[in-house]
Each structure stands twice: as structure tokens, then as C-alpha cells.
Design a protein around this motif. Structure first.
Motif, PDB file in Angstrom:
ATOM      1  N   LEU A 115     -17.973  34.826  22.109  1.00  0.00           N
ATOM      2  CA  LEU A 115     -16.660  34.610  22.720  1.00  0.00           C
ATOM      3  C   LEU A 115     -15.831  35.881  22.580  1.00  0.00           C
ATOM      4  O   LEU A 115     -15.791  36.478  21.502  1.00  0.00           O
ATOM      5  N   GLU A 147     -16.630  33.290  27.618  1.00  0.00           N
ATOM      6  CA  GLU A 147     -17.905  33.060  26.926  1.00  0.00           C
ATOM      7  C   GLU A 147     -18.949  33.986  27.541  1.00  0.00           C
ATOM      8  O   GLU A 147     -19.173  33.983  28.744  1.00  0.00           O
ATOM      9  N   HIS A 183     -22.894  35.266  27.645  1.00  0.00           N
ATOM     10  CA  HIS A 183     -24.287  34.968  27.327  1.00  0.00           C
ATOM     11  C   HIS A 183     -25.041  36.280  27.414  1.00  0.00           C
ATOM     12  O   HIS A 183     -24.783  37.098  28.289  1.00  0.00           O
ATOM     13  N   VAL A 236     -24.736  33.927  22.327  1.00  0.00           N
ATOM     14  CA  VAL A 236     -23.521  33.399  22.944  1.00  0.00           C
ATOM     15  C   VAL A 236     -22.364  33.922  22.104  1.00  0.00           C
ATOM     16  O   VAL A 236     -22.305  33.701  20.900  1.00  0.00           O
ATOM     17  N   ARG A 278     -13.370  30.400  30.086  1.00  0.00           N
ATOM     18  CA  ARG A 278     -13.138  29.085  29.483  1.00  0.00           C
ATOM     19  C   ARG A 278     -11.636  28.802  29.475  1.00  0.00           C
ATOM     20  O   ARG A 278     -10.843  29.629  29.029  1.00  0.00           O
TER      21      ARG A 278
END
Length: 116
Positions: A68, A107, A109, A66, A96
Motif C-alpha cells: 500500500l 494498492e 501488486h 501486495v 482504494r
């Protein structure tokens, strides 16, 4: 509040494929980001019984990330991030929002490539 603290290499997935059906990728570009999670776990997994009725067990490796990235980053599912010696294929992208209702960061993944 999002504060990037590490530089990764963003490799964008191209629209073409090679003669073996593998996707082509562009040149790496630096990208400031923040790491939330880089995990590689080995968990027990069941194996289907075979015809001799013996029971089996196996271990399954799960590797997830994960990360950012800034809100202005053009990143898509299928792109690749390289950071801290890991190669991460983007599997999800989630915008976000901050408390004022504006886009703060994205974000990402991803799935860590175990062959690297």
C-alpha cells in the motif's frame, strides 16, 4: 485506515531503452509504504510428457507482493520498488476508496524478482 510503516526505494521506469532493449530506470527515491504480503512459494507443477512417454514433475516458484502506498504517489506499472532486500516490479495498480468516498491509498501488486 492506511498507515505507512516502512520506507522503500521507488525506481521509476524511463521512456528509453538501452542498446540491448532493456528499459532504463531513474534514480531511487524514498517512499513510505505498508507491506500487506510478500510471499515466495514453491509449488508442484506438471511437465509435458516427452517422446519417450516418461512422466515428469517440476517445481515452480511464485513470488508475489501486495503493498500500500499513499494516494499522492505517482507510480505506474513497470516501476520498481526495493524494500526488505527484495526488488519488486509493479504489475498492477488499484486505487482504494475509503468509506467517505475519497481516495485513501493505492494498492500495488508486484512480482518479486528472484535474481536479487
Amino acid at each position: 485506515m492506511f498507515r505507512p510503516n516502512i520506507t522503500a526505494q521507488l525506481i521509476r521506469k524511463g521512456a528509453t531503452r538501452d542498446i540491448f532493449g532493456q528499459p532504463s530506470y531513474g534514480a531511487p527515491a524514498p517512499l513510505r509504504c505498508a507491506v500487506v504480503r510478500l510471499t515466495t512459494d514453491v509449488v508442484p507443477s506438471t511437465v509435458r510428457a516427452d517422446s519417450s512417454a516418461s512422466r515428469g514433475a517440476a517445481e515452480e516458484t511464485t513470488a508475489q507482493a501486495v503493498i500500500l502506498v499513499p494516494a499522492t504517489t505517482a507510480i505506474a506499472v513497470g516501476d520498481v520498488l526495493e524494500l526488505l532486500g527484495e526488488r519488486i516490479e509493479v504489475t498492477g495498480r488499484h486505487p482504494r476508496i475509503n468509506t467517505r468516498g475519497t481516495l485513501d491509498h493505492i494498492e500495488i501488486h508486484g512480482k518479486i524478482d528472484e535474481s536479487s
